[in-house]
Each structure stands twice: as structure tokens, then as C-alpha cells.
Design a protein around this motif. Structure first.
Motif, PDB file in Angstrom:
ATOM      1  N   GLU A 287      46.178  29.355  -1.590  1.00  0.00           N
ATOM      2  CA  GLU A 287      46.866  29.077  -0.030  1.00  0.00           C
ATOM      3  C   GLU A 287      47.060  30.661   0.554  1.00  0.00           C
ATOM      4  OE1 GLU A 287      50.467  26.868  -0.453  1.00  0.00           O
ATOM      5  OE2 GLU A 287      49.167  25.147  -0.855  1.00  0.00           O
ATOM      6  N   GLY A 288      46.798  31.620  -0.135  1.00  0.00           N
ATOM      7  CA  GLY A 288      46.932  32.882   0.366  1.00  0.00           C
ATOM      8  C   GLY A 288      48.061  33.586   0.434  1.00  0.00           C
ATOM      9  N   HIS A 289      49.222  33.187  -0.234  1.00  0.00           N
ATOM     10  CA  HIS A 289      50.560  33.730  -0.442  1.00  0.00           C
ATOM     11  C   HIS A 289      50.453  34.950  -1.012  1.00  0.00           C
ATOM     12  CE1 HIS A 289      52.417  30.166   1.321  1.00  0.00           C
ATOM     13  NE2 HIS A 289      51.614  29.303   0.371  1.00  0.00           N
ATOM     14  N   PHE A 290      49.580  35.391  -1.798  1.00  0.00           N
ATOM     15  CA  PHE A 290      49.558  36.623  -2.435  1.00  0.00           C
ATOM     16  C   PHE A 290      48.513  37.647  -1.758  1.00  0.00           C
ATOM     17  CE2 PHE A 290      50.625  33.818  -6.078  1.00  0.00           C
ATOM     18  CZ  PHE A 290      51.945  34.130  -6.218  1.00  0.00           C
ATOM     19  N   SER A 291      47.984  37.340  -0.836  1.00  0.00           N
ATOM     20  CA  SER A 291      46.772  38.184  -0.334  1.00  0.00           C
ATOM     21  C   SER A 291      47.245  39.665   0.468  1.00  0.00           C
ATOM     22  CB  SER A 291      46.021  37.614   1.081  1.00  0.00           C
ATOM     23  OG  SER A 291      47.115  37.130   2.077  1.00  0.00           O
ATOM     24  N   ASP A 292      48.412  39.700   0.612  1.00  0.00           N
ATOM     25  CA  ASP A 292      49.085  41.104   1.244  1.00  0.00           C
ATOM     26  C   ASP A 292      49.615  42.149   0.194  1.00  0.00           C
ATOM     27  OD1 ASP A 292      48.341  40.293   3.638  1.00  0.00           O
ATOM     28  OD2 ASP A 292      50.256  39.383   4.153  1.00  0.00           O
ATOM     29  N   LEU A 293      49.819  41.550  -0.931  1.00  0.00           N
ATOM     30  CA  LEU A 293      50.175  42.329  -2.271  1.00  0.00           C
ATOM     31  C   LEU A 293      49.264  43.679  -2.651  1.00  0.00           C
ATOM     32  CD1 LEU A 293      51.533  39.531  -4.633  1.00  0.00           C
ATOM     33  CD2 LEU A 293      52.925  41.240  -3.009  1.00  0.00           C
ATOM     34  N   PRO A 294      49.774  44.713  -2.758  1.00  0.00           N
ATOM     35  CA  PRO A 294      48.885  45.733  -3.098  1.00  0.00           C
ATOM     36  C   PRO A 294      48.183  45.627  -4.505  1.00  0.00           C
ATOM     37  CG  PRO A 294      50.884  46.413  -3.447  1.00  0.00           C
ATOM     38  CD  PRO A 294      51.036  45.295  -2.994  1.00  0.00           C
ATOM     39  N   GLY A 295      46.888  45.716  -4.536  1.00  0.00           N
ATOM     40  CA  GLY A 295      45.885  45.274  -5.914  1.00  0.00           C
ATOM     41  C   GLY A 295      45.614  44.075  -5.808  1.00  0.00           C
ATOM     42  N   LYS A 296      45.870  43.246  -4.955  1.00  0.00           N
ATOM     43  CA  LYS A 296      45.590  41.606  -4.879  1.00  0.00           C
ATOM     44  C   LYS A 296      45.055  41.239  -3.680  1.00  0.00           C
ATOM     45  CE  LYS A 296      46.301  37.842  -7.059  1.00  0.00           C
ATOM     46  NZ  LYS A 296      45.590  37.627  -8.486  1.00  0.00           N
ATOM     47  N   GLY A 297      43.934  40.586  -3.640  1.00  0.00           N
ATOM     48  CA  GLY A 297      43.472  40.027  -2.384  1.00  0.00           C
ATOM     49  C   GLY A 297      42.527  41.025  -1.615  1.00  0.00           C
ATOM     50  N   LYS A 298      43.002  41.134  -0.712  1.00  0.00           N
ATOM     51  CA  LYS A 298      42.029  42.487   0.324  1.00  0.00           C
ATOM     52  C   LYS A 298      41.794  43.680  -0.246  1.00  0.00           C
ATOM     53  CE  LYS A 298      44.062  39.857   4.133  1.00  0.00           C
ATOM     54  NZ  LYS A 298      45.197  39.938   5.257  1.00  0.00           N
ATOM     55  N   PRO A 299      40.574  44.181  -0.157  1.00  0.00           N
ATOM     56  CA  PRO A 299      40.351  45.556  -0.862  1.00  0.00           C
ATOM     57  C   PRO A 299      41.139  46.586   0.123  1.00  0.00           C
ATOM     58  CG  PRO A 299      38.344  44.502  -0.083  1.00  0.00           C
ATOM     59  CD  PRO A 299      39.224  43.517   0.052  1.00  0.00           C
ATOM     60  N   LEU A 300      41.218  47.771  -0.485  1.00  0.00           N
ATOM     61  CA  LEU A 300      41.534  48.842   0.437  1.00  0.00           C
ATOM     62  C   LEU A 300      40.435  49.358   1.067  1.00  0.00           C
ATOM     63  CD1 LEU A 300      43.543  50.535  -2.532  1.00  0.00           C
ATOM     64  CD2 LEU A 300      44.625  49.107  -1.104  1.00  0.00           C
ATOM     65  N   LYS A 301      40.840  49.684   2.408  1.00  0.00           N
ATOM     66  CA  LYS A 301      39.928  50.356   3.282  1.00  0.00           C
ATOM     67  C   LYS A 301      40.198  51.820   3.297  1.00  0.00           C
ATOM     68  CE  LYS A 301      38.378  45.739   5.228  1.00  0.00           C
ATOM     69  NZ  LYS A 301      38.366  45.223   6.513  1.00  0.00           N
ATOM     70  N   ILE A 302      39.608  52.672   2.807  1.00  0.00           N
ATOM     71  CA  ILE A 302      39.885  54.012   3.112  1.00  0.00           C
ATOM     72  C   ILE A 302      38.835  54.614   3.985  1.00  0.00           C
ATOM     73  CG2 ILE A 302      40.205  56.185   1.928  1.00  0.00           C
ATOM     74  CD1 ILE A 302      41.042  54.868  -0.451  1.00  0.00           C
ATOM     75  N   GLY A 303      37.705  54.260   4.261  1.00  0.00           N
ATOM     76  CA  GLY A 303      37.028  54.704   5.292  1.00  0.00           C
ATOM     77  C   GLY A 303      35.671  55.128   4.515  1.00  0.00           C
ATOM     78  N   GLN A 304      35.661  55.826   3.219  1.00  0.00           N
ATOM     79  CA  GLN A 304      34.629  56.464   2.794  1.00  0.00           C
ATOM     80  C   GLN A 304      34.687  55.695   1.163  1.00  0.00           C
ATOM     81  OE1 GLN A 304      32.796  59.683   3.463  1.00  0.00           O
ATOM     82  NE2 GLN A 304      33.586  60.190   5.366  1.00  0.00           N
ATOM     83  N   ASP A 305      33.536  55.718   0.616  1.00  0.00           N
ATOM     84  CA  ASP A 305      33.465  55.446  -0.770  1.00  0.00           C
ATOM     85  C   ASP A 305      33.549  56.770  -1.758  1.00  0.00           C
ATOM     86  OD1 ASP A 305      33.157  53.509  -2.781  1.00  0.00           O
ATOM     87  OD2 ASP A 305      31.029  53.595  -2.817  1.00  0.00           O
ATOM     88  N   TYR A 306      34.469  56.486  -2.629  1.00  0.00           N
ATOM     89  CA  TYR A 306      34.479  57.749  -3.619  1.00  0.00           C
ATOM     90  C   TYR A 306      34.195  57.117  -5.098  1.00  0.00           C
ATOM     91  CZ  TYR A 306      37.487  59.360  -0.083  1.00  0.00           C
ATOM     92  OH  TYR A 306      38.061  59.927   1.484  1.00  0.00           O
ATOM     93  N   LEU A 307      33.634  58.008  -5.660  1.00  0.00           N
ATOM     94  CA  LEU A 307      33.274  57.706  -7.042  1.00  0.00           C
ATOM     95  C   LEU A 307      34.261  57.445  -7.766  1.00  0.00           C
ATOM     96  CD1 LEU A 307      30.145  60.049  -7.075  1.00  0.00           C
ATOM     97  CD2 LEU A 307      30.070  57.615  -6.685  1.00  0.00           C
ATOM     98  N   ASN A 308      35.244  58.596  -7.855  1.00  0.00           N
ATOM     99  CA  ASN A 308      36.329  58.402  -8.843  1.00  0.00           C
ATOM    100  C   ASN A 308      37.624  57.600  -8.249  1.00  0.00           C
ATOM    101  OD1 ASN A 308      38.403  59.207 -10.635  1.00  0.00           O
ATOM    102  ND2 ASN A 308      38.170  61.369 -10.368  1.00  0.00           N
ATOM    103  N   PRO A 309      37.860  56.480  -8.851  1.00  0.00           N
ATOM    104  CA  PRO A 309      38.964  55.759  -8.610  1.00  0.00           C
ATOM    105  C   PRO A 309      40.254  56.433  -8.262  1.00  0.00           C
ATOM    106  CG  PRO A 309      38.169  54.866 -10.413  1.00  0.00           C
ATOM    107  CD  PRO A 309      37.442  56.099 -10.240  1.00  0.00           C
TER     108      PRO A 309
END
Length: 121
Positions: free
Chosen positions: A30-52
Motif C-alpha cells: 500500500e506504500g506506507h513505507f515508501s518515504d523511509l530512508p533506504g526503502k522504496g524510492k531511490p536517492l536522487k543526488i544528480g550524478q552517479d557515483y562509483l563509490n556508495p
């Protein structure tokens, strides 16, 4: 006798359902956890980095409104590149030199995977 007992135990384990797990899975669907960090939507930083770890560092810096010098240089280079087609003659060559100088400074400051090329006039 042990052989007959094993399949029955396996079937019994497959039929068992944990009610808490079902409630959690339903809430996830139902999407109750989609706003939690590390869960659901991926982080959008703008650039893709090789090192997490590097990616998390820049996300934290961005969230706290602290940008490294090379990000500020990248923004300045982009804004100068946008005005470049409108210029001509000596003004254009001056701006190309300024952009190339900023690109050199940017390449020294940024991670190797994000370096830029100079502009040829």
C-alpha cells in the motif's frame, strides 16, 4: 518411519503463515513505507557515483546545504557555457579561456570519475 515424517513436516512449515509478516507486507504494498530512508524510492543526488560511501557523503552534504568546491565550480561552468553561443570575437575567446581555467580547477577538485574536458574554440 523417519522418511514418512519428513514430508509432513515440510508441508506443515509451508502452510504456516505469520500474521505480523502479512500485515507488514500488506502495508508495503500500500506504500506506507515508501518515504523511509533506504526503502522504496531511490536517492536522487544528480550524478552517479562509483563509490556508495562517496554517494552517501554527497547526499548528506546536500541535505545540510554544504556543497563541495567542485560542485560550485560545476554550476559556474554550466552557466558560462549557456551564455557562450551568444558571444562572438574577443569576448567569446575570453570566456572560453575562463571556462577552461575553471575546468582545470574543477578537475583537480572533483573525483576522477566526474572530470570534464576543456572547450576548444
Amino acid at each position: 518411519m523417519d522418511k514418512k515424517k519428513e514430508p509432513f513436516e515440510i508441508e506443515e512449515r509451508l502452510q504456516y503463515k505469520d500474521h505480523m509478516s502479512e500485515i507488514i507486507q500488506k502495508a508495503e504494498r500500500e506504500g506506507h513505507f515508501s518515504d523511509l530512508p533506504g526503502k522504496g524510492k531511490p536517492l536522487k543526488i544528480g550524478q552517479d557515483y562509483l563509490n556508495p560511501e562517496e554517494k552517501q557523503l554527497y547526499k548528506t552534504m546536500k541535505d545540510n546545504h554544504v556543497l563541495p568546491r567542485w560542485v560550485e565550480l560545476a554550476n559556474k561552468i554550466d552557466s558560462l557555457k549557456e551564455t557562450l553561443p551568444e558571444l562572438g570575437g574577443k569576448e567569446r575567446s575570453k570566456q572560453v579561456k575562463q571556462i577552461n581555467k575553471l575546468v582545470k580547477e574543477y578537475n583537480y577538485a572533483c573525483p576522477p570519475s566526474l572530470q570534464r574536458n576543456r572547450i576548444l574554440d
